[in-house]
Write a protein that holds these residues in place. Sequence first.
Motif, PDB file in Angstrom:
ATOM      1  N   LYS A  90      36.484  50.658  31.332  1.00  0.00           N
ATOM      2  CA  LYS A  90      36.520  49.214  31.544  1.00  0.00           C
ATOM      3  C   LYS A  90      37.902  48.661  31.156  1.00  0.00           C
ATOM      4  O   LYS A  90      38.616  49.268  30.367  1.00  0.00           O
ATOM      5  CB  LYS A  90      35.419  48.514  30.743  1.00  0.00           C
ATOM      6  CG  LYS A  90      34.004  48.972  31.115  1.00  0.00           C
ATOM      7  CD  LYS A  90      32.954  48.212  30.338  1.00  0.00           C
ATOM      8  CE  LYS A  90      31.568  48.838  30.509  1.00  0.00           C
ATOM      9  NZ  LYS A  90      31.095  48.811  31.902  1.00  0.00           N
ATOM     10  N   THR A  91      38.233  47.510  31.730  1.00  0.00           N
ATOM     11  CA  THR A  91      39.510  46.837  31.471  1.00  0.00           C
ATOM     12  C   THR A  91      39.246  45.469  30.869  1.00  0.00           C
ATOM     13  O   THR A  91      38.311  44.780  31.274  1.00  0.00           O
ATOM     14  CB  THR A  91      40.319  46.680  32.773  1.00  0.00           C
ATOM     15  OG1 THR A  91      40.535  47.964  33.366  1.00  0.00           O
ATOM     16  CG2 THR A  91      41.670  46.019  32.503  1.00  0.00           C
ATOM     17  N   VAL A  92      40.086  45.085  29.913  1.00  0.00           N
ATOM     18  CA  VAL A  92      40.020  43.742  29.335  1.00  0.00           C
ATOM     19  C   VAL A  92      41.328  43.019  29.623  1.00  0.00           C
ATOM     20  O   VAL A  92      42.412  43.560  29.398  1.00  0.00           O
ATOM     21  CB  VAL A  92      39.763  43.789  27.812  1.00  0.00           C
ATOM     22  CG1 VAL A  92      39.845  42.380  27.207  1.00  0.00           C
ATOM     23  CG2 VAL A  92      38.396  44.388  27.520  1.00  0.00           C
ATOM     24  N   VAL A  93      41.210  41.796  30.134  1.00  0.00           N
ATOM     25  CA  VAL A  93      42.365  40.926  30.357  1.00  0.00           C
ATOM     26  C   VAL A  93      42.047  39.564  29.743  1.00  0.00           C
ATOM     27  O   VAL A  93      40.884  39.254  29.475  1.00  0.00           O
ATOM     28  CB  VAL A  93      42.698  40.766  31.868  1.00  0.00           C
ATOM     29  CG1 VAL A  93      42.992  42.117  32.496  1.00  0.00           C
ATOM     30  CG2 VAL A  93      41.563  40.050  32.604  1.00  0.00           C
ATOM     31  N   PRO A  94      43.060  38.731  29.515  1.00  0.00           N
ATOM     32  CA  PRO A  94      42.773  37.386  29.004  1.00  0.00           C
ATOM     33  C   PRO A  94      41.999  36.563  30.043  1.00  0.00           C
ATOM     34  O   PRO A  94      42.092  36.811  31.251  1.00  0.00           O
ATOM     35  CB  PRO A  94      44.165  36.770  28.767  1.00  0.00           C
ATOM     36  CG  PRO A  94      45.117  37.927  28.778  1.00  0.00           C
ATOM     37  CD  PRO A  94      44.519  38.954  29.672  1.00  0.00           C
ATOM     38  N   GLY A  95      41.261  35.575  29.570  1.00  0.00           N
ATOM     39  CA  GLY A  95      40.644  34.628  30.483  1.00  0.00           C
ATOM     40  C   GLY A  95      41.716  33.910  31.273  1.00  0.00           C
ATOM     41  O   GLY A  95      42.792  33.587  30.761  1.00  0.00           O
ATOM     42  N   PHE A  96      41.448  33.652  32.554  1.00  0.00           N
ATOM     43  CA  PHE A  96      42.429  33.013  33.418  1.00  0.00           C
ATOM     44  C   PHE A  96      42.674  31.557  32.995  1.00  0.00           C
ATOM     45  O   PHE A  96      41.754  30.837  32.606  1.00  0.00           O
ATOM     46  CB  PHE A  96      41.961  33.019  34.869  1.00  0.00           C
ATOM     47  CG  PHE A  96      41.806  34.390  35.477  1.00  0.00           C
ATOM     48  CD1 PHE A  96      42.605  35.446  35.072  1.00  0.00           C
ATOM     49  CD2 PHE A  96      40.853  34.627  36.456  1.00  0.00           C
ATOM     50  CE1 PHE A  96      42.462  36.717  35.625  1.00  0.00           C
ATOM     51  CE2 PHE A  96      40.699  35.874  37.020  1.00  0.00           C
ATOM     52  CZ  PHE A  96      41.495  36.925  36.605  1.00  0.00           C
ATOM     53  N   VAL A  97      43.935  31.155  33.114  1.00  0.00           N
ATOM     54  CA  VAL A  97      44.327  29.762  32.902  1.00  0.00           C
ATOM     55  C   VAL A  97      44.950  29.313  34.216  1.00  0.00           C
ATOM     56  O   VAL A  97      46.106  29.632  34.512  1.00  0.00           O
ATOM     57  CB  VAL A  97      45.323  29.618  31.734  1.00  0.00           C
ATOM     58  CG1 VAL A  97      45.664  28.146  31.501  1.00  0.00           C
ATOM     59  CG2 VAL A  97      44.753  30.248  30.460  1.00  0.00           C
ATOM     60  N   MET A  98      44.187  28.588  35.014  1.00  0.00           N
ATOM     61  CA  MET A  98      44.613  28.280  36.376  1.00  0.00           C
ATOM     62  C   MET A  98      44.811  26.783  36.556  1.00  0.00           C
ATOM     63  O   MET A  98      43.999  25.979  36.116  1.00  0.00           O
ATOM     64  CB  MET A  98      43.622  28.854  37.373  1.00  0.00           C
ATOM     65  CG  MET A  98      43.590  30.375  37.317  1.00  0.00           C
ATOM     66  SD  MET A  98      43.188  31.137  38.898  1.00  0.00           S
ATOM     67  CE  MET A  98      43.642  32.862  38.557  1.00  0.00           C
ATOM     68  N   LEU A  99      45.893  26.429  37.249  1.00  0.00           N
ATOM     69  CA  LEU A  99      46.396  25.051  37.196  1.00  0.00           C
ATOM     70  C   LEU A  99      46.279  24.238  38.479  1.00  0.00           C
ATOM     71  O   LEU A  99      46.714  23.094  38.507  1.00  0.00           O
ATOM     72  CB  LEU A  99      47.861  25.065  36.732  1.00  0.00           C
ATOM     73  CG  LEU A  99      48.040  24.879  35.217  1.00  0.00           C
ATOM     74  CD1 LEU A  99      47.430  26.041  34.458  1.00  0.00           C
ATOM     75  CD2 LEU A  99      49.493  24.725  34.859  1.00  0.00           C
ATOM     76  N   GLY A 397      53.802  41.449  45.780  1.00  0.00           N
ATOM     77  CA  GLY A 397      54.790  42.353  45.195  1.00  0.00           C
ATOM     78  C   GLY A 397      54.890  42.322  43.688  1.00  0.00           C
ATOM     79  O   GLY A 397      55.717  43.024  43.092  1.00  0.00           O
ATOM     80  N   PHE A 398      54.054  41.524  43.025  1.00  0.00           N
ATOM     81  CA  PHE A 398      54.031  41.527  41.568  1.00  0.00           C
ATOM     82  C   PHE A 398      53.263  42.753  41.085  1.00  0.00           C
ATOM     83  O   PHE A 398      52.298  43.191  41.730  1.00  0.00           O
ATOM     84  CB  PHE A 398      53.344  40.262  41.026  1.00  0.00           C
ATOM     85  CG  PHE A 398      54.091  38.995  41.320  1.00  0.00           C
ATOM     86  CD1 PHE A 398      55.187  38.626  40.549  1.00  0.00           C
ATOM     87  CD2 PHE A 398      53.705  38.167  42.365  1.00  0.00           C
ATOM     88  CE1 PHE A 398      55.887  37.454  40.825  1.00  0.00           C
ATOM     89  CE2 PHE A 398      54.388  36.989  42.649  1.00  0.00           C
ATOM     90  CZ  PHE A 398      55.490  36.639  41.878  1.00  0.00           C
ATOM     91  N   ASN A 399      53.689  43.317  39.949  1.00  0.00           N
ATOM     92  CA  ASN A 399      52.883  44.396  39.372  1.00  0.00           C
ATOM     93  C   ASN A 399      51.713  43.797  38.613  1.00  0.00           C
ATOM     94  O   ASN A 399      51.645  42.580  38.411  1.00  0.00           O
ATOM     95  CB  ASN A 399      53.732  45.336  38.507  1.00  0.00           C
ATOM     96  CG  ASN A 399      54.343  44.650  37.289  1.00  0.00           C
ATOM     97  OD1 ASN A 399      53.700  43.852  36.610  1.00  0.00           O
ATOM     98  ND2 ASN A 399      55.606  44.962  36.997  1.00  0.00           N
ATOM     99  N   ILE A 400      50.783  44.612  38.175  1.00  0.00           N
ATOM    100  CA  ILE A 400      49.546  44.106  37.584  1.00  0.00           C
ATOM    101  C   ILE A 400      49.815  43.329  36.301  1.00  0.00           C
ATOM    102  O   ILE A 400      49.191  42.291  36.039  1.00  0.00           O
ATOM    103  CB  ILE A 400      48.523  45.244  37.340  1.00  0.00           C
ATOM    104  CG1 ILE A 400      47.187  44.684  36.840  1.00  0.00           C
ATOM    105  CG2 ILE A 400      49.060  46.287  36.390  1.00  0.00           C
ATOM    106  CD1 ILE A 400      46.520  43.726  37.785  1.00  0.00           C
ATOM    107  N   SER A 440      44.414  48.548  36.612  1.00  0.00           N
ATOM    108  CA  SER A 440      45.794  48.962  36.892  1.00  0.00           C
ATOM    109  C   SER A 440      45.860  50.028  37.985  1.00  0.00           C
ATOM    110  O   SER A 440      46.917  50.227  38.594  1.00  0.00           O
ATOM    111  CB  SER A 440      46.462  49.478  35.616  1.00  0.00           C
ATOM    112  OG  SER A 440      45.763  50.581  35.092  1.00  0.00           O
ATOM    113  N   LYS A 441      44.741  50.674  38.265  1.00  0.00           N
ATOM    114  CA  LYS A 441      44.706  51.684  39.325  1.00  0.00           C
ATOM    115  C   LYS A 441      44.096  51.155  40.618  1.00  0.00           C
ATOM    116  O   LYS A 441      44.400  51.652  41.703  1.00  0.00           O
ATOM    117  CB  LYS A 441      43.918  52.910  38.846  1.00  0.00           C
ATOM    118  CG  LYS A 441      44.605  53.687  37.730  1.00  0.00           C
ATOM    119  CD  LYS A 441      43.805  54.929  37.356  1.00  0.00           C
ATOM    120  CE  LYS A 441      44.517  55.731  36.262  1.00  0.00           C
ATOM    121  NZ  LYS A 441      43.739  56.932  35.871  1.00  0.00           N
ATOM    122  N   ASP A 442      43.234  50.155  40.493  1.00  0.00           N
ATOM    123  CA  ASP A 442      42.543  49.627  41.671  1.00  0.00           C
ATOM    124  C   ASP A 442      42.316  48.129  41.489  1.00  0.00           C
ATOM    125  O   ASP A 442      41.421  47.711  40.771  1.00  0.00           O
ATOM    126  CB  ASP A 442      41.202  50.345  41.851  1.00  0.00           C
ATOM    127  CG  ASP A 442      40.460  49.901  43.111  1.00  0.00           C
ATOM    128  OD1 ASP A 442      40.955  48.991  43.817  1.00  0.00           O
ATOM    129  OD2 ASP A 442      39.373  50.457  43.381  1.00  0.00           O
TER     130      ASP A 442
END
Length: 475
Positions: A90-99, A397-400, A440-442
């Motif tokens: 499993k992957t953990v990322v921060p909660g999104f902050v969308m504007l 074109g941004f990386n993950i 990061s892989k998919d």
Amino acid sequence: MKKIFIILLSVLLLPLCETYGQQVSEEVTKFIEIQAPIIALKNVTMIDGTGGPTRINQDIVITGDRITAIGNSGKIKIPPTAKVIDGNSKTVVPGFVMLHEHLFYAKPFEGAYKAVHMTNTFPKMYLAGGVTTMRTAGSIEANTDLNIKNLINEGKMVGPNMDVSTPHIERQGFIPQIQSLYGNESIENWINYWADKGVTSVKAYNNITKDDLERIIKAAHARNMKVTGHLCSITYREAADLGIDNLEHGFAASSDFIPDKKENECDNSKIAQSLLSLDDNNPELKKLMEHLIKKNVTITYTPTVFEPFKGREVIPGGGDVAMASFLLKQIQGIHKYYANSSLDSISYKSFKNDMRRIKQFHSMGGKVVVGTDPTGAGRTIAGYSNQRLIELLIEAGFNIEEAIKISTLNGANYLDIAKETGSIEVGKKADLILINGNLSKDISKIRNMEIIFKSGVGFNSNKIFESVKGKLGLD
């Protein structure tokens, strides 16, 4: 009348449960997957939102609403009373902050759209899609937005933390639901009215004048509110010189390249044509980017609402299941029409142009944040479009690591809340997304969200999405 009274009374008397000292209604608790004084996520892959490299085999400890420890698996002490979640694979990322989000939706109507407030579906869907903080970049029902914000904060509704903006500040425009300024109406009084109510951001729109914008910015900054704009009549350079904080829609709304543009004139067709023919190597484009960077202007990139039709999903992010059947049928018809239209090839070129330009601006050091803007042709909906946005950043074109930072910490920095949220760091609030799969892989695994932690409380993403299935459009 008696029936209405009984319904209202039942809502007011909803059972409440205790969660870390806050009274939380049954309407909220039924979506909570995990809550405990101490939670440990073990052996996860972590993308922390700072732009740093992805880390594997990480343990994260949450105590109350805060992140209290992070480290290599087995290297930090896990309290024996902790509720442990196995994060293997499993992957953990921060909660999104969308504007650039809205609680209204572009409901199709006879070739145009009606802005309709999605009071009962959108707040839930945003949280289910990983958004733990959002700004409403323009409101149709600002009072409703404020009420929803307060109900969420009080534990009576499911949804993200909200930065609520004013209604769009506009002279007479093309969307009937947008409030307009008429004659000599006082801009200052208008902004102060909304500031007194608790609105925290300001949104300027297409047909205002330079004098309007100057007064808007001065009045807003006096109340410690930032100003964003989806502009047309005013160029990006002019707005930057006037002191605007934020510009919406990447470079797709820039009127700077219209030949012999007249002051305060809005012509969206001329904007589209000038940008379509603009060479990426045009020195004036680079100079504009440099000027925006010098003036500390943040650009909000909103690729989801501009996504072309042919060969792409009807509902970006796969949110077809959320729509009421009558509404989905309309959107499918719109999608079929445009996918087979010559207009779509033009849209595709514009879409790709702006991808390259926002990537260039970012690489030059420009400040980029993101949002989805659920308007346009009605394909963009809360939650699902936020997940799709991450995929589109990768397409650009941004990386993950860059994509996650743009969608989290960059937004938190803009809202001046980065000390509290936006990245996975000890001491910050536990606003996290647990995803089934290695992101990061998919990148498509972004759609496999399992638990959305908001201030340490874990909400079941699938259960929230299931609760609105087939209901969007019935609000």
